[in-house]
Design an enzyme around this catalytic site. Sequence first.
Site, mmCIF file in Angstrom:
data_model
loop_
_atom_site.group_PDB
_atom_site.id
_atom_site.type_symbol
_atom_site.label_atom_id
_atom_site.label_comp_id
_atom_site.label_asym_id
_atom_site.label_seq_id
_atom_site.Cartn_x
_atom_site.Cartn_y
_atom_site.Cartn_z
ATOM 1 C CG ASP A 242 -2.001 0.930 0.944
ATOM 2 O OD1 ASP A 242 -2.998 0.644 1.834
ATOM 3 O OD2 ASP A 242 -1.875 1.885 0.435
HETATM 4 C C1 GLC Z 1 -4.152 4.488 -0.024
HETATM 5 C C2 GLC Z 1 -5.073 3.384 0.020
HETATM 6 C C3 GLC Z 1 -4.889 2.275 -0.890
HETATM 7 C C4 GLC Z 1 -4.935 3.128 -2.169
HETATM 8 C C5 GLC Z 1 -3.536 3.551 -2.244
HETATM 9 C C6 GLC Z 1 -3.303 4.448 -3.431
HETATM 10 O O1 GLC Z 1 -3.297 4.958 1.129
HETATM 11 O O2 GLC Z 1 -4.780 2.564 1.421
HETATM 12 O O3 GLC Z 1 -6.533 1.549 -0.857
HETATM 13 O O4 GLC Z 1 -5.063 2.206 -3.508
HETATM 14 O O5 GLC Z 1 -3.219 4.547 -1.053
HETATM 15 O O6 GLC Z 1 -4.251 5.585 -3.521
#
Ligand code: GLC
Length: 755
Positions: free
Chosen positions: A267
Amino acid sequence: MFKALIAAALLSVTPQSDVPQLNENNIPEVIAAMTVEEKCALIIGGRAKDFNGIGFTNIGVEGAAGVINGIPRLGIPTVVLADGPAGLRISPTRKGETRTFYCTGYPIGSMLSSTWNLELVEEAGKSIGNEVLEYGVDVLLAPGANIHRNPLCGRNFEYYSEDPLLTGKVAAAMINGIESNGVGTSIKHFAVNSQEFNRLANNSILSERTLREIYLKNFEIAVKESQPWTIMTSYNFINGEHASESSRLLTDILRGEWGFEGAVMTDWSGGYDDAQIVRAGNEMIQPGSDSRFKKLLAAINDGSLSMADVDRAIERILKLVVKTPKFKGYVPSQTPDLEAHAKVCKKVADEGVVLLKNEKAALPVSREQEIALFGTTSYDFIAGGTGSGDVNRPYVVDLMTGLSNLGFKLEPEVDAFYKDYMAAEAIRCKRINGNNKWYIDRERAIEVIPVELIEKAAETADAAMITIGRVFGEGKDRDYYHSYCLSDREQELIDCVSKAFRAKGKTLTVILNVGGFVEMISWQDKADAVILCWQPGQEGGNTVASVLCGEVNPSGHLPSTMSTEYRLEPSFKNFPQAVADKPYNYSFYRHFTDRKLPLNTVKNIDYTNYEEGIYVGYRYFTTYAPEAIAYPFGYGLSYTTFDFKDMKVAAVEGGWNVTVTVQNTGKVAGKDVVQIYVKAPKGELDKPERELKAFAKTPMLAAGESCELTMYVSKESLASFNEKTNSWEVDNGKYTFVAAQDAMDNSLKVKVQVN
Ligand code: GLC
């Protein structure tokens, strides 16, 4: 600096004709030709400097979440990654372009699962995936598939259910739909990511059985039934090990046991020890940054990260790259058919609306009737949640507009009042919110109680309606008092309208336009009808109006249990912002930069104890607290009635086929959902009262019409995870198969002997 490093890496060797150009058959040669810097550039994502806030980049497609860096020298293109589960999230404008690039805002995840219609979910996925393809994105960072462990989790709107089977099946349908366009997905957040507070460092502590049967089972079903191109690891720790750094999770279980063939990414800013992240089987570190690039390069150069582990990661990434439209030279049209997709959006939302209560024939209302429409949210409908799961939609149809579109007459003075009031509130809220759309609570219009108007309207209008709205999102869990409970003003509005209209023998319908459940018991007796329309996407007002007038017969069923009181939730004691004497005053990212992790100091913040174990949702309530259920898992009313009969269970290869005949015994056409629960015999392990093992939705049945549904229950799905033997075990004995309308229903039962 990072740019310079990347540039140096990519151009370190001048292109020669004998440099291999990537194709699906020469990946080993390409890897052999790569420099170490180039390998790092592939593992560490697009540079964070271009990000205006987490989850935005201007590389590839403006507003996308990130990229896998390209290496032109070797014919490796830049691969674009963008959110999210309720529709593609990219900027609606692009530098140098006068046209817009809006994306269709679909219903939220919890509403997709409320349809219990896997074909429909797949159709939604197909539609979303087409926008991913035509806007030039390669991988959609969706679906969100974590478990609804507690109603206050800020991201429940993106997730499907408290049940791993419903979650896994809906996720697989979504993935198959999206990937049918030749683009990728990234099921997330793997795994046990059930709260937002301190999400980057919270340590989820749970038993192996709970992990296997609840918090991995959803991903297991999805991976085995859809083979997602990628998986996104979660921010949290699992029993002290970071999800992105766990070889057991990412190599032994994900690949070794489940046969996952794709690539894994962190993430955004997730994980800490980059060498261990790659070693564990997490191939991509998103987003890129100077420090993470340099640290990874250093780990390779000093040998702490073996080249074998690096090359395994590179191979998995390149196998992903060669599948992308970018690599295949697809030229995106930039003009997906948004009109057609809006129709799909409405069709899906229509089947996700859950009719919770309908007395005194309050619903459907005829279009000849005059509606007194109250509630600020009726005039400012909520299409979806906030954070990366948001979408830049071309429009949102509110309920006032939806009702008008269907020719409803609105009580004119009430309508005029709310239009004026909302215009003023829009200015006030804009001043507070500015352009901040990102996950922090946004100011919304303050509820009002126009008493005189209400009493006057009760004289002239035929029926009253109130919309209650709740929006929340990523990075923060909901507050019990301000989000789960209705406000004093909302309570007063319901009370005032209910009294005034009931005094005239007229009805009140309450519409819940919410991303997650709210408290029900204190007010629901004042409403004659209640519908849960979740956050239905950009066509929301049209969907709700279609249901209110009966053009659409509601067929949604709850994907999670609505309890009578938050304090009775099984995870109440083990969740941040439990109804504490004093709310926590801490930052969301308590340990973002502190690398001495995980800390087990503050309960529910630094660590969260999954003390309820497998007893999540209906598994808990049907076993230990049926009286605490306001509306059970699987519950949903219709404007017609259905009868289940002729249940049969026939042994087939590896399990059983359960057939049930469903008859529409009412006066209007409708659809129903048959749920098959199984109650296991007493064995060595304690078991819940019942567990969902299969389900199916009927086609539209005309009044009086019947259909026979056949659902397969595999023998292995009856297994429980025995920690003593560290294996799945099916006890011998007599199992009860139940065909039911919801988790508390016992319509039909058949006993099945398992040896
Ligand atoms: C965020 C989220 C994830 C998302 C990623 C990109 O913090 O937790 O679900 O796809 O960053 O935006």
